[in-house]
Design an enzyme around this catalytic site. Sequence first.
Site, PDB file in Angstrom:
ATOM      1  N   LYS A 192     -15.880   8.417   9.065  1.00 57.69           N
ATOM      2  CA  LYS A 192     -16.184   9.632   8.304  1.00 57.69           C
ATOM      3  C   LYS A 192     -15.631   9.500   6.890  1.00 57.69           C
ATOM      4  O   LYS A 192     -14.421   9.464   6.686  1.00 57.69           O
ATOM      5  CB  LYS A 192     -15.571  10.866   8.963  1.00 57.69           C
ATOM      6  CG  LYS A 192     -16.088  12.141   8.279  1.00 57.69           C
ATOM      7  CD  LYS A 192     -15.214  13.336   8.474  1.00 57.69           C
ATOM      8  CE  LYS A 192     -14.098  13.415   7.481  1.00 57.69           C
ATOM      9  NZ  LYS A 192     -14.522  13.672   6.084  1.00 57.69           N
ATOM     10  N   GLU A 247       0.117  15.525   5.186  1.00 62.72           N
ATOM     11  CA  GLU A 247      -0.061  16.748   5.985  1.00 62.72           C
ATOM     12  C   GLU A 247      -1.124  16.536   7.075  1.00 62.72           C
ATOM     13  O   GLU A 247      -0.903  16.837   8.249  1.00 62.72           O
ATOM     14  CB  GLU A 247      -0.493  17.843   5.012  1.00 62.72           C
ATOM     15  CG  GLU A 247      -0.591  19.206   5.595  1.00 62.72           C
ATOM     16  CD  GLU A 247      -1.321  20.136   4.614  1.00 62.72           C
ATOM     17  OE1 GLU A 247      -1.513  19.760   3.439  1.00 62.72           O
ATOM     18  OE2 GLU A 247      -1.717  21.221   5.059  1.00 62.72           O
ATOM     19  N   GLY A 249      -2.182  13.633   8.111  1.00 66.44           N
ATOM     20  CA  GLY A 249      -1.664  12.557   8.970  1.00 66.44           C
ATOM     21  C   GLY A 249      -0.818  13.132  10.097  1.00 66.44           C
ATOM     22  O   GLY A 249      -0.927  12.728  11.258  1.00 66.44           O
ATOM     23  N   GLU A 266      -2.195   5.748   6.928  1.00 66.96           N
ATOM     24  CA  GLU A 266      -1.808   5.331   5.585  1.00 66.96           C
ATOM     25  C   GLU A 266      -1.789   6.595   4.752  1.00 66.96           C
ATOM     26  O   GLU A 266      -2.844   7.172   4.484  1.00 66.96           O
ATOM     27  CB  GLU A 266      -2.815   4.289   5.071  1.00 66.96           C
ATOM     28  CG  GLU A 266      -2.240   3.435   3.962  1.00 66.96           C
ATOM     29  CD  GLU A 266      -2.523   3.987   2.590  1.00 66.96           C
ATOM     30  OE1 GLU A 266      -1.682   4.790   2.113  1.00 66.96           O
ATOM     31  OE2 GLU A 266      -3.552   3.644   2.014  1.00 66.96           O
ATOM     32  N   GLU A 397       3.769  14.288  -4.143  1.00 63.02           N
ATOM     33  CA  GLU A 397       2.664  13.476  -4.643  1.00 63.02           C
ATOM     34  C   GLU A 397       1.759  14.390  -5.479  1.00 63.02           C
ATOM     35  O   GLU A 397       1.274  15.410  -4.992  1.00 63.02           O
ATOM     36  CB  GLU A 397       1.889  12.941  -3.440  1.00 63.02           C
ATOM     37  CG  GLU A 397       0.795  11.986  -3.797  1.00 63.02           C
ATOM     38  CD  GLU A 397       0.169  11.330  -2.565  1.00 63.02           C
ATOM     39  OE1 GLU A 397      -0.091  12.026  -1.584  1.00 63.02           O
ATOM     40  OE2 GLU A 397      -0.068  10.110  -2.615  1.00 63.02           O
TER      41      GLU A 397
END
Length: 794
Positions: A192, A247, A249, A266, A397
């Site tokens: 996806k 988040e 992940g 990752e 980030e």
Amino acid sequence: MSIVEKFMTMEYGPAPEDPREALAWLDHHGRRFGHFINGAWQAPAAGTYFDTSDPSTGEKLATVAQGSAADVDHAVRAARAALPAWQSLTSHARARYLYALARQVQKHSRWLAVLETLDNGKPIRESRDIDIPLVARHFYHHAGWAQLLEQEFPGYTACGVVGQIIPWNFPLLMLAWKIAPALATGNTVVLKPAEFTPMTALAFAHICQEAGLPAGVVNIVTGDGSTGEALVKHPDVDKIAFTGSTEVGRAIRKATAPSHKKLSLELGGKSPFIIFEDADLDSAVEGLVDGIWLNQGQVCCAGSRLLMQESIADKLIAKIQDRMNTLRIGPPLDKAIDIGAIVARVQLERIQRLVDQGVAEGATCWQPSIPVPSRGLYFLPTLLSNVHPTSVVAQQEIFGPVLAAMTFRTPREAVELANNTVYGLAACVWSESINVSLHVAAQLKAGVVWVNCTNLFDAACGFGGYRESGFGREGGREGLLEYLEPSWFKSAPPIHTTPLAIDQPPEPPSDFTSPPIDRTVKLYIGGKQARPDSGYSVEVRGADGRLLGEAPLGNRKDIRNAVEAARKAEAWGRATAHNRAQVLYYVGENLSQRRDEIAARLSAVVGKKQAEAEVSFGIERIFSYAAWADKYDGTVHNPPFRNVALAMKEPIGTVGVVCPADAPLLGFLSLVMPAISMGNTVIAIPSEKYPLIAGDLYQVFETSDLPDGVVNIVTGRAAELMKTLAEHDDVDAIWCFTDEASAAAVKTLSVGNLKRVFTNEGRAIDWFDAKQGEGRWFLDHTVQVKNVWVPYGE
Ligand code: NAI
């Protein structure tokens, strides 16, 4: 402007790339795309579509299908159906398909680059010179792995059907990083793409058709987060590979916990860019341009935290500002543009919000005076100085062209600042001193360290994070392991239904009539025998119900003490491998000296035959890991640049080990020995069935020069202790080899700091069979690879 004036300013004129071919392809599809399932375009089951647009103009590019759970199910069924035929191909046949994909990518390189730039907003210079060449390289490299698979990975098999979810920052490159290793190892795929950038994944579907890839081997389902969620939850998917925010992940870690799905993540980063006073400052500034302004800073490994040695800070800031004044921001199809458009309005707003917050927290914001197009989603390259290390812009980030600058005085302070983050994806070190740069590189908690270079990637060099930047690697040998499993593992029976390999009813011990009763063991923490905080003990009984002794009932506090002791013993990870091997041999020798008494005691629980076998196999296992300690080392990669990449295998750190119940000694040694052989420190919860083994083990450790705190043993109720370990933020990995419910529980409970989790998935492991109970499968879980890129060559 006259020609003479133009000559004097040396201004670039516009040099737009021609988008006609890419637009013609969109037109050919009527600017409307379904999913690519089972080798054909399929309309979405629910009939819903959404638009994708060019962020530099806001113009709609195409309409794509919004995938529902039904679409995902359709794709997973196609992938499942395609699996047997795909796996029955020879390695060479699969290699040829990967090679064909690489060739097609190369043939269509410009079309793909333009399409990527149209959909994502990144400068054509980058999509043309970086993204697409790396995509082709990835397929070439993995065509080679497909060819060599059986030789290089004997005893391993593909996971099966793999669900892959990718972000929008490097859409086709992330697809390549996911699909190439999956196919090379014999998996089939449902991928996806991100909702902002689905176009090159759909172009890749076209390439799969051209390459004649068998139907169902690659399926592309477009859609948003809900489509991704449906893929993660689908019961017939064997593995999920995800790249994106930490988040999401975490949400995926939780969602896959109750299943046996293998998982690689990752995630985000906040990577330090460290410049020492002896660095070649002009090169470092050029590196910084790549480090933070590549792809508008929307890069997971962007060098977003500039750490400057104080003595050069002013000079460096002036140089950076000068360089920023020459950056060109504008239409990404223009070949002379450095900074293109931000992918979507929501992302642009997020960047602005974080910058405002940083300024409110005391940072000084500087932006160059360069022209910005009035239309489209642009954000000026931004320098934030006077940033406090705890400020939101130093910790979160931002995923935009924003650099947060801080200073340090000594190498030690640089390392401290650099590691002062929950992330650990990448780092850059600039210094002309080989000693300083490699000394610092060794101490950085990051999956990649670039020395005097930045943002270099290669298919042979595994990429991935430490800590909350996720787990697993993409690229290289270690990347392939994410798509493989030991062949015996999937069909191993559930733990409760199988007796151990050496199977017999426990016999009463024959060599002593009354067992050495009332053996009271203690906890073993920081090299000392310790009483439990609770003040309670539990009775331990033999197979015939006789009381064998008492084991302390450890609690949360004991686990916390053990974690602290294990953390303090971290120097073990820096001991030489030779030194670790010596200690392990000594453990083996001392166990050998006590073999009879230990077997005699153990036999009261597991029977004489198993007890003796556990001790003998246990000694052999210790010798195996002593042997491995100085052999399971790193590699040097030769990427196609003027660099080498030192793939260093580093210990994960502090590992919690929940040992199997049924082989109290051998199970313990089969897990704890590999962990410590590679430099980890351990908090072990021994077999709940026979925790008294702890007493024998620590007596052996105490006489074997094992430094205090390297192995800590806490007995008690395994489920309770496991919960504390799994939730503890200072534990880096948790291994749980008991029942299925515990395997699911550790995955859920470990989500806080995204620990690396290794379990038996509730399956029985024959610890007496070296093919199952020892070797690379365990060792692979003891280390994480750090690739240190170093300039090398003429
Ligand atoms: P995201 O993590 O939401 O999206 C990444 C992918 O996951 C997309 O394909 C999305 O559709 C899918 N997804 C979203 N929710 C999901 C769920 N519950 N289950 C399964 N799949 C799901 O990232 P987003 O919202 O696009 O960007 C937000 C922030 O995340 C960025 O500002 C950046 O900080 C970070 N990010 C980091 C990336 C990295 O490579 N480390 C890449 C993209 C974003």
